[in-house]
Design a protein around this motif. Structure first.
Motif, short mmCIF file in Angstrom:
data_model
loop_
_atom_site.label_atom_id
_atom_site.label_comp_id
_atom_site.label_asym_id
_atom_site.label_seq_id
_atom_site.Cartn_x
_atom_site.Cartn_y
_atom_site.Cartn_z
N THR A 75 0.83 -1.22 0.00
CA THR A 75 0.00 0.00 0.00
C THR A 75 0.87 1.27 0.00
OG1 THR A 75 -0.15 -0.06 2.41
CG2 THR A 75 -1.96 -1.08 1.19
N LEU A 76 2.05 1.20 0.60
CA LEU A 76 2.90 2.40 0.65
C LEU A 76 3.36 2.83 -0.74
CD1 LEU A 76 5.08 1.81 3.86
CD2 LEU A 76 3.19 3.40 3.54
N LYS A 77 3.26 1.90 -1.70
CA LYS A 77 3.70 2.23 -3.07
C LYS A 77 2.81 3.32 -3.68
CE LYS A 77 5.90 -2.21 -4.07
NZ LYS A 77 7.23 -1.80 -3.65
N THR A 78 1.63 3.54 -3.08
CA THR A 78 0.73 4.57 -3.63
C THR A 78 1.14 5.97 -3.16
OG1 THR A 78 -0.76 4.32 -1.75
CG2 THR A 78 -1.25 2.98 -3.70
N ILE A 79 2.09 6.05 -2.26
CA ILE A 79 2.51 7.37 -1.75
C ILE A 79 3.73 7.85 -2.53
CG2 ILE A 79 3.38 8.60 0.30
CD1 ILE A 79 1.65 6.85 1.99
N ALA A 80 3.72 9.15 -2.85
CA ALA A 80 4.81 9.71 -3.67
C ALA A 80 6.09 9.89 -2.86
CB ALA A 80 4.37 11.06 -4.25
N ASP A 81 7.21 9.92 -3.55
CA ASP A 81 8.52 10.10 -2.91
C ASP A 81 8.52 11.36 -2.02
OD1 ASP A 81 9.10 8.09 -4.64
OD2 ASP A 81 10.75 9.12 -5.66
N GLY A 82 9.03 11.21 -0.82
CA GLY A 82 9.24 12.37 0.06
C GLY A 82 7.98 13.05 0.59
N ASP A 83 6.82 12.38 0.49
CA ASP A 83 5.57 13.02 0.91
C ASP A 83 5.28 12.91 2.41
OD1 ASP A 83 4.54 14.45 -1.11
OD2 ASP A 83 2.88 13.10 -1.61
N ILE A 84 6.12 12.15 3.14
CA ILE A 84 5.87 11.92 4.57
C ILE A 84 6.94 12.67 5.39
CG2 ILE A 84 5.80 10.13 6.37
CD1 ILE A 84 3.43 9.90 4.42
N ASN A 85 6.50 13.29 6.50
CA ASN A 85 7.44 14.08 7.30
C ASN A 85 7.94 13.38 8.56
OD1 ASN A 85 5.18 16.45 6.30
ND2 ASN A 85 7.32 16.64 5.70
N LEU A 86 7.21 12.37 9.01
CA LEU A 86 7.66 11.61 10.19
C LEU A 86 7.03 10.22 10.13
CD1 LEU A 86 8.79 11.20 13.14
CD2 LEU A 86 6.61 12.14 13.95
N ILE A 87 7.84 9.21 10.51
CA ILE A 87 7.28 7.86 10.62
C ILE A 87 7.53 7.36 12.04
CG2 ILE A 87 7.39 5.48 9.76
CD1 ILE A 87 8.45 6.64 7.08
N PHE A 88 6.45 6.90 12.67
CA PHE A 88 6.59 6.28 13.99
C PHE A 88 5.79 5.00 13.97
CE2 PHE A 88 5.14 6.20 18.63
CZ PHE A 88 6.30 5.55 19.05
N THR A 89 6.39 3.92 14.45
CA THR A 89 5.66 2.66 14.41
C THR A 89 6.18 1.67 15.44
OG1 THR A 89 4.76 1.04 12.84
CG2 THR A 89 7.15 1.39 12.75
N SER A 90 5.36 0.67 15.71
CA SER A 90 5.87 -0.52 16.41
C SER A 90 5.51 -1.70 15.51
CB SER A 90 5.27 -0.67 17.81
OG SER A 90 3.90 -0.88 17.73
N PRO A 91 6.54 -2.41 15.04
CA PRO A 91 6.28 -3.48 14.09
C PRO A 91 5.51 -4.63 14.73
CG PRO A 91 8.66 -3.15 14.41
CD PRO A 91 7.96 -2.30 15.40
N PRO A 92 4.89 -5.47 13.90
CA PRO A 92 4.21 -6.64 14.48
C PRO A 92 5.20 -7.48 15.25
CG PRO A 92 4.46 -6.83 12.07
CD PRO A 92 4.85 -5.45 12.44
N TYR A 93 4.73 -8.11 16.30
CA TYR A 93 5.60 -9.01 17.07
C TYR A 93 5.90 -10.25 16.25
CZ TYR A 93 4.84 -6.29 21.27
OH TYR A 93 4.80 -5.29 22.18
N TYR A 94 7.07 -10.81 16.48
CA TYR A 94 7.39 -12.04 15.76
C TYR A 94 6.74 -13.22 16.48
CZ TYR A 94 9.94 -16.11 14.16
OH TYR A 94 10.25 -17.35 13.68
N ASN A 95 5.68 -13.73 15.88
CA ASN A 95 4.99 -14.91 16.41
C ASN A 95 4.64 -14.83 17.90
OD1 ASN A 95 5.03 -15.96 13.95
ND2 ASN A 95 6.59 -17.51 14.31
N ALA A 96 4.45 -13.62 18.39
CA ALA A 96 4.16 -13.53 19.81
C ALA A 96 2.69 -13.20 20.09
CB ALA A 96 5.04 -12.47 20.46
N ARG A 97 2.01 -12.66 19.11
CA ARG A 97 0.61 -12.29 19.33
C ARG A 97 -0.28 -12.89 18.24
NH1 ARG A 97 0.48 -7.81 23.53
NH2 ARG A 97 2.56 -8.23 24.28
N GLU A 98 -1.57 -12.70 18.42
CA GLU A 98 -2.52 -13.35 17.51
C GLU A 98 -2.35 -12.94 16.05
OE1 GLU A 98 -6.38 -11.16 17.17
OE2 GLU A 98 -6.11 -10.95 19.32
#
Ligand SMILES: C[S@@+](CC[C@H](N)C(=O)[O-])C[C@H]1O[C@@H](n2cnc3c(N)ncnc32)[C@H](O)[C@@H]1O
Length: 384
Positions: free
Chosen positions: A135-158
């Motif tokens: 889905t991120l491929k639909t966003i143009a180069d350099g259009d985001i000013n900040l990214i904050f995330t917590s990635p999915p857990y590795y096999n730890a949650r549902e």
């Protein structure tokens, strides 16, 4: 002689001071800090031929690197003079040093103008429903000013199920590569992670703990970011799973397993060949610019209580999002969470006058975000 006095010799340009500086430089008792300052003051003198001869005579002599850097800096200052250019190139080749490579790149690349940092074409909050590596491929180069995330857990949650840890890291790599493309040059990508443990199938098996942040560091370097800071999110001990109980009972060495009260907030900046000042200038030059309020979280340990939600097993506390947005974005910025969950980051971003873009693969969590009535655009990738 004090550093202040050495500096003064550099400001007053005359033969007598040049002689004095050379005499001091050759004194065996001269410290590295003094030597560095002496080289700097020599570089400020008027007698260019003599400066040239001094560097030529000393540039390959065994010395502290700080002193060598100062000589190199002088060759960069006079780079337009063919003789200094030659010295500069010789030093670069001889030392093969990454700090010198950076100095060279900064000094000789064309001056960056913050007007080249474009305004984002995104002007409304958005949800991108599907696998964020697509889905991120639909966003143009350099259009985001900040990214904050917590990635999915590795096999730890549902919600996560990967064949193995390598595959898990490969999936994260794909997403962070896209993140790098759509993040504006010089802006921040911040990832909240903590080691995960996989459940053991029975008592006869050892459980495996994965230090995701160590592996993620290399992935972030490979995908075009550099390390800036590690902020430690510290939680109250009663709020975390109890691991210390076994040791408390037995006091047996090797059975020690401390309660993990921290998560790593990994702060990275997108590679670029200009200083952070240019990113900041883009905002501070505006007439209506207002800096942050007075309160400052001074250290890299942030004590914040975790929160639980019936709607999602691992949500950000609002306060964590608030601080990230306050310190790493400006009002009006477009901010992204590529693993959004129920969109805590987006909710706080919206409250703080930012434009959130939230990516989520699980329809249940997307429905929760839709309920927030923040998002105008919901886009679904055809290939979820
Ligand atoms: C740790 S949770 C984030 C929770 C979030 N910080 C919050 O406050 O609600 C990670 C989320 O990533 C989602 N996810 C996992 N893989 C994904 C992918 N490839 N694309 C988009 N979302 C994904 C999961 O469904 C999960 O909700």
């Amino acid at each position: 002689m004090s550093i202040k006095e050495i500096k003064k010799l550099g400001k007053d340009k005359c033969k007598k001071n040049f002689d004095k500086l050379i005499e001091m430089y050759n004194d065996d008792n001269c410290s590295a800090i003094e030597k560095r300052e002496i080289v700097s003051s020599i570089g400020r003198q008027n007698d260019i031929d003599r400066i040239y001869n001094f560097i030529k005579a000393n540039m390959f002599k065994r010395n502290y690197m700080d002193v060598v850097y100062q000589m190199f800096r002088t060759t960069l200052v006079y780079y337009k003079d063919e003789r200094f250019k030659e010295l500069c190139e010789q030093m670069k080749k001889y030392y093969k040093n990454e700090v010198m490579d950076k100095m060279y790149e900064y000094k000789l690349s064309p001056k960056f103008d913050c007007k080249r940092l474009h305004d984002s074409s995104i002007d409304k909050p958005m949800i991108l429903f599907g696998d964020s590596s697509k889905t991120l491929k639909t966003i143009a180069d350099g259009d985001i000013n900040l990214i904050f995330t917590s990635p999915p857990y590795y096999n730890a949650r549902e919600y996560s199920d990967y064949i193995n840890y390598k595959k898990y890291l490969d999936e994260l790599r794909k997403v962070f590569l896209e993140c790098n493309r759509i993040l504006q040059d010089g802006r921040f990508l911040i990832v909240d992670v903590s080691p995960v443990i996989t459940k053991r199938p029975g008592r006869e098996y050892a459980s495996i703990r994965y230090p995701i942040h160590f592996d993620l560091h290399n992935i972030l370097l490979e995908t075009g970011f550099y390390f800036v800071d590690e902020i430690i999110w510290e939680k109250p001990e009663p709020s975390v799973p109890n691991r210390i109980g076994g040791y408390v009972q037995t006091k047996n060495p090797l059975s020690y397993k401390p309660n993990c009260v921290t998560e790593s907030i990994m702060v990275y900046r997108k590679n670029c060949n200009f200083l952070l000042d240019e990113n900041i200038k883009k905002y501070t030059l505006k007439d209506d610019y207002v800096p942050n309020d007075e309160h400052v979280d001074r250290s890299n340990v942030w004590k914040i209580c975790p929160v639980s939600s019936k709607k999602h097993p691992a949500v950000f506390p609002d306060e964590l999002c608030r601080r990230i947005l306050k310190y790493y974005s400006f009002k009006g910025d477009v901010v992204l969470d590529p693993f959004a969950g129920i969109g805590t980051f987006g909710k706080i971003a919206y409250q703080m006058g930012r434009i959130p873009v939230m990516c989520e693969i699980n329809e249940k969590y997307v429905s929760v975000m839709k309920g927030e009535k923040i998002y105008d655009v919901i886009s679904t990738s055809s290939n979820r």
